[in-house]
Structures are given as structure tokens and as C-alpha cells.
Design a protein around this motif. Sequence first.
Motif, PDB file in Angstrom:
ATOM      1  N   ASP A   1       0.818  -1.214   0.000  1.00  0.00           N
ATOM      2  CA  ASP A   1       0.000   0.000   0.000  1.00  0.00           C
ATOM      3  C   ASP A   1       0.853   1.266   0.000  1.00  0.00           C
ATOM      4  O   ASP A   1       0.441   2.299  -0.535  1.00  0.00           O
ATOM      5  CB  ASP A   1      -0.927   0.018   1.214  1.00  0.00           C
ATOM      6  CG  ASP A   1      -2.072  -0.984   1.082  1.00  0.00           C
ATOM      7  OD1 ASP A   1      -2.518  -1.230  -0.055  1.00  0.00           O
ATOM      8  OD2 ASP A   1      -2.512  -1.528   2.107  1.00  0.00           O
ATOM      9  N   HIS A   2       2.034   1.211   0.606  1.00  0.00           N
ATOM     10  CA  HIS A   2       2.898   2.385   0.645  1.00  0.00           C
ATOM     11  C   HIS A   2       3.327   2.776  -0.767  1.00  0.00           C
ATOM     12  O   HIS A   2       3.285   3.962  -1.136  1.00  0.00           O
ATOM     13  CB  HIS A   2       4.126   2.103   1.506  1.00  0.00           C
ATOM     14  CG  HIS A   2       4.983   3.305   1.759  1.00  0.00           C
ATOM     15  ND1 HIS A   2       4.736   4.190   2.781  1.00  0.00           N
ATOM     16  CD2 HIS A   2       6.083   3.782   1.106  1.00  0.00           C
ATOM     17  CE1 HIS A   2       5.642   5.158   2.760  1.00  0.00           C
ATOM     18  NE2 HIS A   2       6.476   4.928   1.752  1.00  0.00           N
TER      19      HIS A   2
ATOM     20  N   LYS B   1       1.777   2.014  -3.521  1.00  0.00           N
ATOM     21  CA  LYS B   1       0.567   2.497  -4.201  1.00  0.00           C
ATOM     22  C   LYS B   1       0.340   3.973  -3.911  1.00  0.00           C
ATOM     23  O   LYS B   1       0.076   4.770  -4.821  1.00  0.00           O
ATOM     24  CB  LYS B   1      -0.654   1.682  -3.743  1.00  0.00           C
ATOM     25  CG  LYS B   1      -1.022   0.537  -4.655  1.00  0.00           C
ATOM     26  CD  LYS B   1      -2.221  -0.213  -4.126  1.00  0.00           C
ATOM     27  CE  LYS B   1      -1.764  -1.382  -3.303  1.00  0.00           C
ATOM     28  NZ  LYS B   1      -2.871  -2.146  -2.731  1.00  0.00           N
ATOM     29  N   ASP B   2       0.441   4.338  -2.641  1.00  0.00           N
ATOM     30  CA  ASP B   2       0.197   5.724  -2.255  1.00  0.00           C
ATOM     31  C   ASP B   2       1.239   6.663  -2.866  1.00  0.00           C
ATOM     32  O   ASP B   2       0.933   7.804  -3.233  1.00  0.00           O
ATOM     33  CB  ASP B   2       0.189   5.866  -0.735  1.00  0.00           C
ATOM     34  CG  ASP B   2      -1.086   5.311  -0.107  1.00  0.00           C
ATOM     35  OD1 ASP B   2      -2.084   5.147  -0.842  1.00  0.00           O
ATOM     36  OD2 ASP B   2      -1.076   5.025   1.098  1.00  0.00           O
ATOM     37  N   GLU B   3       2.481   6.199  -2.978  1.00  0.00           N
ATOM     38  CA  GLU B   3       3.513   7.016  -3.623  1.00  0.00           C
ATOM     39  C   GLU B   3       3.131   7.316  -5.068  1.00  0.00           C
ATOM     40  O   GLU B   3       3.249   8.450  -5.547  1.00  0.00           O
ATOM     41  CB  GLU B   3       4.863   6.292  -3.592  1.00  0.00           C
ATOM     42  CG  GLU B   3       5.559   6.325  -2.250  1.00  0.00           C
ATOM     43  CD  GLU B   3       6.971   5.794  -2.336  1.00  0.00           C
ATOM     44  OE1 GLU B   3       7.346   5.232  -3.401  1.00  0.00           O
ATOM     45  OE2 GLU B   3       7.713   5.932  -1.352  1.00  0.00           O
TER      46      GLU B   3
ATOM     47  N   VAL C   1       0.059   7.138  -6.372  1.00  0.00           N
ATOM     48  CA  VAL C   1      -1.147   7.981  -6.395  1.00  0.00           C
ATOM     49  C   VAL C   1      -0.740   9.449  -6.304  1.00  0.00           C
ATOM     50  O   VAL C   1      -1.260  10.302  -7.042  1.00  0.00           O
ATOM     51  CB  VAL C   1      -2.110   7.618  -5.240  1.00  0.00           C
ATOM     52  CG1 VAL C   1      -3.209   8.674  -5.100  1.00  0.00           C
ATOM     53  CG2 VAL C   1      -2.747   6.251  -5.495  1.00  0.00           C
ATOM     54  N   ARG C   2       0.198   9.758  -5.416  1.00  0.00           N
ATOM     55  CA  ARG C   2       0.665  11.141  -5.283  1.00  0.00           C
ATOM     56  C   ARG C   2       1.337  11.626  -6.565  1.00  0.00           C
ATOM     57  O   ARG C   2       1.167  12.787  -6.969  1.00  0.00           O
ATOM     58  CB  ARG C   2       1.627  11.267  -4.096  1.00  0.00           C
ATOM     59  CG  ARG C   2       0.940  11.166  -2.734  1.00  0.00           C
ATOM     60  CD  ARG C   2       1.880  11.579  -1.612  1.00  0.00           C
ATOM     61  NE  ARG C   2       2.958  10.618  -1.419  1.00  0.00           N
ATOM     62  CZ  ARG C   2       2.903   9.587  -0.602  1.00  0.00           C
ATOM     63  NH1 ARG C   2       1.796   9.348   0.089  1.00  0.00           N
ATOM     64  NH2 ARG C   2       3.928   8.771  -0.471  1.00  0.00           N
TER      65      ARG C   2
ATOM     66  N   VAL D   1     -11.247  12.667  -4.253  1.00  0.00           N
ATOM     67  CA  VAL D   1     -10.785  11.421  -3.637  1.00  0.00           C
ATOM     68  C   VAL D   1     -11.984  10.801  -2.923  1.00  0.00           C
ATOM     69  O   VAL D   1     -12.531  11.384  -1.981  1.00  0.00           O
ATOM     70  CB  VAL D   1      -9.629  11.660  -2.658  1.00  0.00           C
ATOM     71  CG1 VAL D   1      -9.189  10.337  -2.034  1.00  0.00           C
ATOM     72  CG2 VAL D   1      -8.453  12.325  -3.369  1.00  0.00           C
TER      73      VAL D   1
ATOM     74  N   ARG E   1     -14.129   7.120  -1.395  1.00  0.00           N
ATOM     75  CA  ARG E   1     -13.944   5.801  -0.772  1.00  0.00           C
ATOM     76  C   ARG E   1     -15.178   4.958  -1.025  1.00  0.00           C
ATOM     77  O   ARG E   1     -16.298   5.393  -0.748  1.00  0.00           O
ATOM     78  CB  ARG E   1     -13.671   5.934   0.730  1.00  0.00           C
ATOM     79  CG  ARG E   1     -12.385   6.661   1.027  1.00  0.00           C
ATOM     80  CD  ARG E   1     -12.001   6.635   2.490  1.00  0.00           C
ATOM     81  NE  ARG E   1     -10.736   7.323   2.697  1.00  0.00           N
ATOM     82  CZ  ARG E   1      -9.534   6.762   2.527  1.00  0.00           C
ATOM     83  NH1 ARG E   1      -9.455   5.489   2.175  1.00  0.00           N
ATOM     84  NH2 ARG E   1      -8.430   7.455   2.716  1.00  0.00           N
TER      85      ARG E   1
ATOM     86  N   ARG F   1     -10.851   4.903  -3.858  1.00  0.00           N
ATOM     87  CA  ARG F   1     -10.189   3.897  -3.040  1.00  0.00           C
ATOM     88  C   ARG F   1     -11.172   2.796  -2.636  1.00  0.00           C
ATOM     89  O   ARG F   1     -12.339   3.065  -2.344  1.00  0.00           O
ATOM     90  CB  ARG F   1      -9.589   4.542  -1.783  1.00  0.00           C
ATOM     91  CG  ARG F   1      -8.439   5.500  -2.105  1.00  0.00           C
ATOM     92  CD  ARG F   1      -7.800   6.035  -0.835  1.00  0.00           C
ATOM     93  NE  ARG F   1      -6.637   6.869  -1.109  1.00  0.00           N
ATOM     94  CZ  ARG F   1      -5.404   6.397  -1.319  1.00  0.00           C
ATOM     95  NH1 ARG F   1      -5.179   5.091  -1.250  1.00  0.00           N
ATOM     96  NH2 ARG F   1      -4.402   7.215  -1.574  1.00  0.00           N
TER      97      ARG F   1
ATOM     98  N   VAL G   1      -8.067   2.365  -6.688  1.00  0.00           N
ATOM     99  CA  VAL G   1      -6.998   1.906  -5.800  1.00  0.00           C
ATOM    100  C   VAL G   1      -7.531   0.788  -4.907  1.00  0.00           C
ATOM    101  O   VAL G   1      -8.376   1.018  -4.038  1.00  0.00           O
ATOM    102  CB  VAL G   1      -6.456   3.063  -4.946  1.00  0.00           C
ATOM    103  CG1 VAL G   1      -5.260   2.590  -4.117  1.00  0.00           C
ATOM    104  CG2 VAL G   1      -6.056   4.243  -5.823  1.00  0.00           C
TER     105      VAL G   1
ATOM    106  N   PRO H   1      -7.078  -1.966  -1.991  1.00  0.00           N
ATOM    107  CA  PRO H   1      -6.205  -2.147  -0.820  1.00  0.00           C
ATOM    108  C   PRO H   1      -5.541  -3.523  -0.810  1.00  0.00           C
ATOM    109  O   PRO H   1      -6.012  -4.474  -1.441  1.00  0.00           O
ATOM    110  CB  PRO H   1      -7.159  -1.989   0.364  1.00  0.00           C
ATOM    111  CG  PRO H   1      -8.493  -2.401  -0.171  1.00  0.00           C
ATOM    112  CD  PRO H   1      -8.509  -1.944  -1.607  1.00  0.00           C
TER     113      PRO H   1
END
Length: 353
Positions: free
Chosen positions: A29-30, A32-34, A36-37, A55, A57, A85, A114, A116
Amino acid sequence: MAATSFKSLRTALETGGFDPVYVFHGADDHLKDEWVRLVMAHAVDESTRDFNCDVLRGAELEVSGLSAALEALPMLAARRLVVLRDPGAMKKPLRERLERYLAKPAPEVVLLLVVPSTATKLDPWLAKAGSVYEFKELEGEELAKWIAKEAKDRCGVAITAAAVDRLAGYTGSDLPMLAGELRKLAAYVNGGTIDEAAVEAMTGVRPGATLADLLDRAAQRDTTGAIAIVRDVLAQPKQSGVTTVLALTAQMLAIGWGCAARARGMSASRLESEFFTLLKEGGSVYTGRSWGDAVKCWARAVPKWSVADVVRALPHLHAADATLKDTRISSEEQVIVSLLLAITPPSGAKRAA
């Protein structure tokens, strides 16, 4: 749809030629978040991002909210970005609305779905929703590159290759933990270079005293050497008696499989690649270190074991796991020491039945 090469996503970031729909999934997930940014930074201009980026959910969404985000036109910009997400958590009406959109996505919207890491399998409808990218846990050379880049780009310091190896042995592929340790190390060296001495000073991990070292020694039937570092291993963060037993169990089962394969005539040179195949097919297997290091260790260890040795070890592993999960246990160290004596007795000692 098959997973897409990350080269095409990097090209999209550089050129602005984004696909209408992206699907990010996988175990990390880390990472993925990088990404996404990164997509957010390149797909919509910062000055208009408040108007052109939503964004959402899946578990909290209503049909009206999803429709509004997908149907809105970009304001003072060429495109909009919608990050959704956990799309698998959407209720049926929401999914039906999304699937209608996916059949004909708007050209002025980039939709990023995204998924999880808790979703162990990618739903078939998501697998064909757009360009699919799988974010696997980093290991080996890829993990080393990430550490070096994180140190340079985020922390502004250099790090030696030896320090990278030491830090990776300490944290494994836990990227959030790695990022935190790198920030602490950067402050510690105060503009200097992170070396092995800095890692040891900040983490307390001595060379040769990681879980990987314990597993290597156990695989080589170096019982005395393995027992000598049990206390140091258990003192490390996110390490416990249970995780140690899990890694030892995976190792013993793999070595047993290797012994059986060699008995059937498999060449020793094929063992590493076959171990890799087993890990890929097995899904989430806790090896206690990178797969690359694990399979090398297992292949080297096979000649020192027999299938009968492994069969004798399994009840001890099961018993140790049960004991460690008993809230009344007072010494994890003693349980692991006793387990090592049972499954890898010193040379000349009588094996446990």
C-alpha cells in the motif's frame, strides 16, 4: 487485463498522455500511495487541484456522489482526476453505475481505482476496468534501490550499500518503517553519509544477528550459532516468537520439498527457480527475508536434510506455535531455543522423536 509495465506509467507522467482508467492493486500500500501522489501531481495542476481532483472511498460513497465526480467537467484545466479507493467495497448500485461509466469513460477524466492490500485477489471486473498495475512488496535489488532513492530524495543524504543491506535486514520490506528509520538516520548523521555504524547505533542490530542470520544458521544445522542470536532477533521491532516460528516453518517445508524433489531426480541447479515458483503459487508466505535470499538459503541447505528430518521437525514447530500463542507464556526466548534444539540438534546429539 494483464498487469501493465510501469514504464508506460512513467511515460504518462512525463508526457501527460494518461489513460482514461487505471487500477492499482497489490501487497504494498505504501508504494501504491507514492504512485497515487505522483499521478495527482502530474495529472492536475496544483493551482486548480481543489476543483479538479476528487478522492472517494467505496465504502462511504453514494451513487449521486460517484455520478457527480465522474460527470463533472474540468475547471480551467484540460482534465479532472478521480481517485476511488477500495472500489470492491461499493454496494451493488454503485458498482453498476461505475461499470456503465467504464464501458465509455469520459476523455477529460482520469479515473484511478486503488485496491487495498487486504484484497488478496483482484475482482474480475476490476481486472478489465483499465490499465492494471500490481504493486508487489519490494525485495532484493529493487528494495535496495528504493532505500537509496528515499535517502537521497526525501532525506537529502547518501547511504552506503552495506548500510542499505543492514537496514533492509532490520526492517524487511516494510516501507513505512524504512522511511521512518531513514529520517531518524538522516538526523543522526546530520548531513553526512549513513553507514553501517550509523545503522547499528540507531537500531541496535549487530552484524550477523538478524532473523535472516538465525534462519541461515538453522538451515545449515548450526544449532549453537542459531541459539546464540535468539535474544537479539526477538528484541528487534516487529519480531516475535510467533513470526520466528512462521519463518522457520516455511523454511522447513521448503527444504523438505527440496529433499523430495532431489530424490525424484531434480538437479540441484533447478532448486532455486523451483522454490521461486512455489512461493509465487503459495501466495502470502512469511519467509522472514527477501524471497531471493530465502531460496538461496534453502537450496544450499537441502543436502544437509532428509524428508524424514523435516517430518520429525513439523510437530515441534506446531507445538511451539501453540505455546507462543498461549497468553501465559513467560519466555519466548526459551520456546525458540527449545525448538531449535529439537529440530536442529547439534552434531552428535540424539534427535528428538
